[in-house]
Motif scaffolding. Structure first.
Motif, PDB file in Angstrom:
ATOM      1  N   LEU A  34       0.827  -1.210   0.000  1.00 53.16           N
ATOM      2  CA  LEU A  34       0.000   0.000   0.000  1.00 53.16           C
ATOM      3  C   LEU A  34       0.860   1.257   0.000  1.00 53.16           C
ATOM      4  N   LEU A  35       2.024   1.206   0.659  1.00 52.16           N
ATOM      5  CA  LEU A  35       2.937   2.341   0.608  1.00 52.16           C
ATOM      6  C   LEU A  35       3.379   2.603  -0.824  1.00 52.16           C
ATOM      7  N   TYR A  46       0.156   3.910  -2.819  1.00 57.40           N
ATOM      8  CA  TYR A  46      -0.304   5.254  -2.504  1.00 57.40           C
ATOM      9  C   TYR A  46       0.777   6.309  -2.715  1.00 57.40           C
ATOM     10  N   ALA A  47       1.918   6.146  -2.045  1.00 61.69           N
ATOM     11  CA  ALA A  47       2.930   7.208  -2.071  1.00 61.69           C
ATOM     12  C   ALA A  47       3.522   7.403  -3.457  1.00 61.69           C
ATOM     13  N   THR A  65     -10.049   3.111   3.936  1.00 66.69           N
ATOM     14  CA  THR A  65      -9.062   3.726   4.822  1.00 66.69           C
ATOM     15  C   THR A  65      -9.712   4.702   5.801  1.00 66.69           C
ATOM     16  N   MET A 115      -3.569  10.763  -0.757  1.00 65.43           N
ATOM     17  CA  MET A 115      -2.761  11.192   0.390  1.00 65.43           C
ATOM     18  C   MET A 115      -3.503  10.951   1.698  1.00 65.43           C
ATOM     19  N   GLN A 157      -3.128   7.285   2.451  1.00 59.92           N
ATOM     20  CA  GLN A 157      -1.770   6.946   2.894  1.00 59.92           C
ATOM     21  C   GLN A 157      -1.551   7.281   4.362  1.00 59.92           C
ATOM     22  N   THR A 158      -2.003   8.448   4.787  1.00 55.52           N
ATOM     23  CA  THR A 158      -1.803   8.845   6.183  1.00 55.52           C
ATOM     24  C   THR A 158      -2.567   7.932   7.138  1.00 55.52           C
ATOM     25  N   VAL A 186       4.334  12.611   5.179  1.00 57.45           N
ATOM     26  CA  VAL A 186       3.885  12.011   3.922  1.00 57.45           C
ATOM     27  C   VAL A 186       3.909  13.041   2.802  1.00 57.45           C
ATOM     28  N   THR A 202       3.424   0.187  -9.105  1.00 55.79           N
ATOM     29  CA  THR A 202       2.304   0.379  -8.180  1.00 55.79           C
ATOM     30  C   THR A 202       1.124  -0.495  -8.561  1.00 55.79           C
TER      31      THR A 202
END
Length: 479
Positions: A111-112, A115-116, A239, A324, A327-328, A361, A381
């Protein structure tokens, strides 16, 4: 040691921790749905027709439906687990409850990447569409030195940094405020695509739909694989499990509802495009201009293309904000479990948002977007996303077996066929991606395992609660 790697975190404990009220429950069903639509409906539709139509012809509409059905298998699994385990960690938390800590870490690490890195790549494209809008509306463009990253004729991508910082400022205001702004942007970009359909249908010719499937079923499948990645993002609502007002009811509805909305938009845009312009005129090398070219042919005017470029600018900003946010919240859940540093869990007392988490992030994403040529890393990704999807499908089957007693607000229909098909389709799409992308993904996973064994396993709160001893997985998932 083997047992400790696969120890599961009890579902009841995960849900109890998520209900402690660290984050503020303020998001409605509409806002949750728009978060998933916002993360999904990005630049893909603006570029994918130029890539996919030459492979399939007018049957692109069937390719969109095929891709939607493929995504639906995983969406149904996400809906079941989101309603059963309504917390912020998405597939990371689901795999922690079903397959153990190591698999949960792998899911979180995927997921990192999803997303990132993906949002960095999306932010890079924001400057390009902003330049298109400036050119068509005001007749000027930003200098390449400040609008392109190194390796693409520039030194630093300033617009990419700007859109990330704007998203960061919005996220710091609070989840509900971010969701409201995102809802407005999503409605605007849907409005722009409806505008495209209306104009394109004025030039619709049924003769353009003949032959409907010149490449046959093979072409429909090939284009379906191409457009599938335009559906990635429907899981964004999962999320927000700890900020939804009624998560058990709303999360499954938001996930399935967003997929339906996006599919209707894609099919409508695809049909309007191939009806207004013959499929042989779509060129794979002109992907970004495909929809603009359709409008120019349909209206013999240039101003509609400016409106379309504005829609792309809004679409990208919405994706950056939604992704974003996701992700957080995933890092928040991982930090609560001790697998990443505690700073990612700290929440402000006033707005109830993870401030330090959001700042870190945002800085990381802005740096990537401004100065790093992403290349194949962005393509990887797709594998990270598909891998996480596959784990969620497996998680549904595991949890049905280990905790049949759990109250489920949504149950995946035609079980176990649906999650099994979800796993098979994800695996099939992974193997259709090019070898370089697969190799980069393997390198990413190797780095993730190093991080896990050097840091995460040592700081795991579940491991410390077990006294550092190897504990076998609890088959019933109870404390």
């Amino acid at each position: 040691m083997l047992h400790s790697l696969f120890r599961t975190k009890p579902v009841d404990q995960i849900v109890d921790e998520g209900g402690q009220g660290e984050l503020k429950r303020s998001m409605s069903l509409l806002q949750l749905t728009m978060f998933s639509v916002g993360a999904t409906l990005g630049t893909g539709i603006f570029v994918v027709l130029g890539e996919a139509v030459p492979l399939v012809g007018p049957a692109i509409v069937l390719s969109f439906v095929l891709a939607a059905v493929t995504a639906l298998f995983s969406a149904l699994s996400y809906a079941e687990l989101a309603g059963t385990i309504p917390v912020s960690g998405s597939s990371y938390s689901y795999t922690y409850a079903t397959m153990g800590e190591l698999i949960a870490w792998v899911s979180g690490w995927c997921l990192l990447l999803e997303y990132a890195v993906s949002v960095s790549a999306v932010a890079v494209g924001w400057g390009q569409y902003l330049n298109d809008f400036f050119q068509q509306t005001f007749g000027f463009t930003l200098p390449a030195a400040i609008s392109n990253p190194p390796g693409s004729g520039g030194y630093v991508n300033v617009p990419a940094v700007v859109v990330v910082l704007l998203a960061m400022l919005m996220l710091l205001q609070g989840a509900s405020e971010s969701a409201t702004v995102n809802t407005i942007m999503v409605l605007l970009k849907i409005g722009v695509l409806v505008f495209f359909c209306v104009l394109a249908f004025t030039a619709f010719k049924t003769s353009n739909l003949t032959p409907f499937a010149p490449m046959g079923w093979a072409g429909i499948q090939a284009a379906g694989s191409k457009v599938f990645f335009s559906y990635i993002g429907f899981d964004a609502a999962s999320t927000a499990g700890e900020e939804a007002k009624n998560p058990k009811r709303d999360l499954p509805l938001a996930i399935i509802g967003s997929l339906v909305i996006v599919t209707v938009v894609y099919v409508a845009v695809g049909l309007a495009a191939v009806g207004a312009m013959h499929w042989t005129e779509f060129k794979q090398g002109e992907t970004e201009a495909s929809l603009s070219l359709v409008l120019e042919r349909a209206t013999n005017m240039s101003w509609p293309s400016a409106v379309l470029s504005l829609g792309a600018v809004i679409a990208i900003a919405s994706v950056v904000l939604s992704v974003m946010y996701g992700q957080t919240r995933i890092l928040f859940a991982m930090s609560r479990d001790g697998l990443v540093p505690k700073i990612f869990q700290r929440v402000s007392a006033n707005r109830r948002v993870p401030v330090a988490n959001t700042l870190i992030v945002s800085a990381f994403i802005a740096l990537l977007a401004a100065a790093v040529p992403l290349g194949h890393l962005a393509d990887a990704t797709s594998i990270g996303t598909l891998f996480a999807f596959g784990l969620v499908n497996i998680g549904v089957m595991v949890l049905r077996r280990t905790r049949p007693d759990l109250p489920r607000s949504f149950r995946t229909p035609v079980y176990p066929v649906t999650p099994m098909l979800g796993v098979l389709f994800c695996a099939g799409l992974i193997f259709t991606l090019d070898r370089v992308t697969q190799e980069i993904f393997l390198i990413w996973m190797a780095v993730g395992l190093v991080v896990y064994f050097l840091y995460s396993r040592r700081h795991s709160r579940l491991g410390r609660a077990a006294g550092g001893a190897a504990q076998p997985p609890n088959p019933k998932g109870t404390p």
